[in-house]
Design a protein around this motif. Structure first.
Motif, short mmCIF file in Angstrom:
data_model
loop_
_atom_site.label_atom_id
_atom_site.label_comp_id
_atom_site.label_asym_id
_atom_site.label_seq_id
_atom_site.Cartn_x
_atom_site.Cartn_y
_atom_site.Cartn_z
N VAL A 18 -5.69 44.94 -5.28
CA VAL A 18 -6.60 45.77 -6.08
C VAL A 18 -8.03 45.25 -5.98
N LYS A 20 2.04 46.41 -3.19
CA LYS A 20 2.58 47.15 -2.06
C LYS A 20 3.94 46.58 -1.66
N ASP A 67 0.61 48.65 -8.54
CA ASP A 67 -0.47 47.78 -8.06
C ASP A 67 0.07 46.63 -7.21
N ASN A 100 -7.94 52.69 -4.90
CA ASN A 100 -8.99 51.76 -5.32
C ASN A 100 -10.26 51.82 -4.47
N MET A 104 -0.18 53.25 -6.66
CA MET A 104 -1.45 52.58 -6.94
C MET A 104 -2.53 53.63 -7.16
N TYR A 145 6.00 52.31 -4.03
CA TYR A 145 4.94 51.80 -4.90
C TYR A 145 3.93 52.88 -5.23
N SER A 193 5.21 55.73 -0.83
CA SER A 193 4.07 55.23 -1.59
C SER A 193 3.21 56.41 -2.02
#
Length: 332
Positions: free
Chosen positions: A189, A146, A144, A159, A156, A154, A315
């Motif tokens: 986020v 970058k 969460d 979202n 995530m 990363y 990512s």
């Protein structure tokens, strides 16, 4: 002849991860495969160079929590459980760093603790010391948050898509008046979930009511206050609410009932995170489930690969799933 792990793997006809396991002497590699890899490592001269380099490693991974991220946050607790179990199976120990002050020099602390890499849990602001760590030669994986360093990656949840899925479900069961209780809007986020919700409303040709968008700080009280604020508006009330966390949704449900409204007959509600209590309360909460197990496991393998030079900066976005329970039925 100096080769990378990927090139060694190609010569041996195996995956880079299998080569890494042989180099670090893990037991779960077949004897024939191990001998084949070791032969390539000897032939190319990679073995001695890599062994020498590995002696400097301590097989430690640092854990850094961002500003105001608590150890008991349900989402991050589940991610950390999956991460620690998986990374332990890869032979690493964990070292936790305090984040009580933004003056902390994480690069220096990592060097002092002799960690091979770091996992960084995103917070509501990015400390300069975390940015410095991201730009350093220390491999980092973010959750969460970058990261953009040459040795960073990363993971995530997607979202924006998360918010769209909620709007789509509400739309399909008949709702046209939707409100939103978001997290801290200045975070990645928070901003992406809001953007996804607003964008989805526009795509379905539905109005965006600014006074039906409120923000909280992921506590039950803030969800309660946000819901009261929305229901206190003089214009028409919404018939559906998306809350950016289950905890805030629980507070919102209390506020809805205090206004003598029924869930979901008068107002439907969907939370986010699928925390354990959500399915056990008297009226189980519908929610967007983030795949914390997958996120934790991916983080473990990615940081290991970054440390071993198998993975370049990358990512990954992990998909979410709508769990329909009792609070988001069709509009009556």
């Amino acid at each position: 002849m100096k080769l990378t792990i990927k090139e060694i793997a190609k010569k041996a006809g195996v995956s880079p991860g299998t080569v890494s396991k042989v180099i670090h002497q893990y037991a779960d590699v077949g004897e024939a495969t191990r001998k084949k890899i070791e032969e390539v490592l000897h032939q190319t001269g990679y073995w001695s160079a890599q062994r020498s380099k590995s002696k400097k490693r301590k097989n430690r991974i640092g854990i850094i929590y961002g500003v105001r991220v608590h150890f008991n946050h349900p989402f991050f607790v589940n991610v950390m459980n999956a991460f620690s179990k998986e990374v332990g199976s890869l032979g690493y120990d964990l070292v936790f760093f305090s984040s009580e002050t933004d003056k902390r020099n994480y690069v220096k602390k990592c060097e002092e603790a002799e960690v091979d890499g770091c996992m960084i849990i995103g917070g509501d602001e990015i400390q300069q010391s975390i940015e410095d760590l991201d730009k350093s030669d220390i491999p980092c994986i973010g959750i969460d948050i970058k990261l953009s360093g040459n040795k960073s990656g990363y993971i995530m949840t997607g979202n924006k898509n998360l918010g769209k899925k909620v709007v789509e479900h509400f739309y399909l069961v008949g709702h046209r008046k939707m409100a939103y209780i978001g997290g801290i809007p200045t975070t990645i986020v928070g901003s992406e979930r809001t953007a996804g919700f607003v964008q989805a409303l526009s795509e379905f040709g539905l109005p965006v009511h600014d006074d039906w968008i409120e923000y909280g700080d992921f506590t039950e009280r803030s969800g309660y206050d946000a819901m009261h604020a929305i229901l206190s508006k003089k214009n028409q009330r919404p018939t559906a609410i998306f809350s950016a966390s289950d905890v805030m949704a629980l507070g919102a449900m209390k506020a809805i009932r205090e206004h003598n409204l029924r869930i979901p007959e008068d107002i439907a509600i969907v939370g986010c995170d699928d925390i354990e209590i959500s399915s056990y309360i008297p009226q189980p909460l519908s929610t967007m489930k983030q795949d914390t197990d997958k996120i934790g496991k991916l983080a473990a393998h990615m940081i290991s690969d970054l440390i071993n030079g198998v993975l370049a900066s990358s990512s990954i976005m992990v998909d979410s799933e709508l769990i329909v329970r009792e609070t988001c039925g069709g509009k009556r």
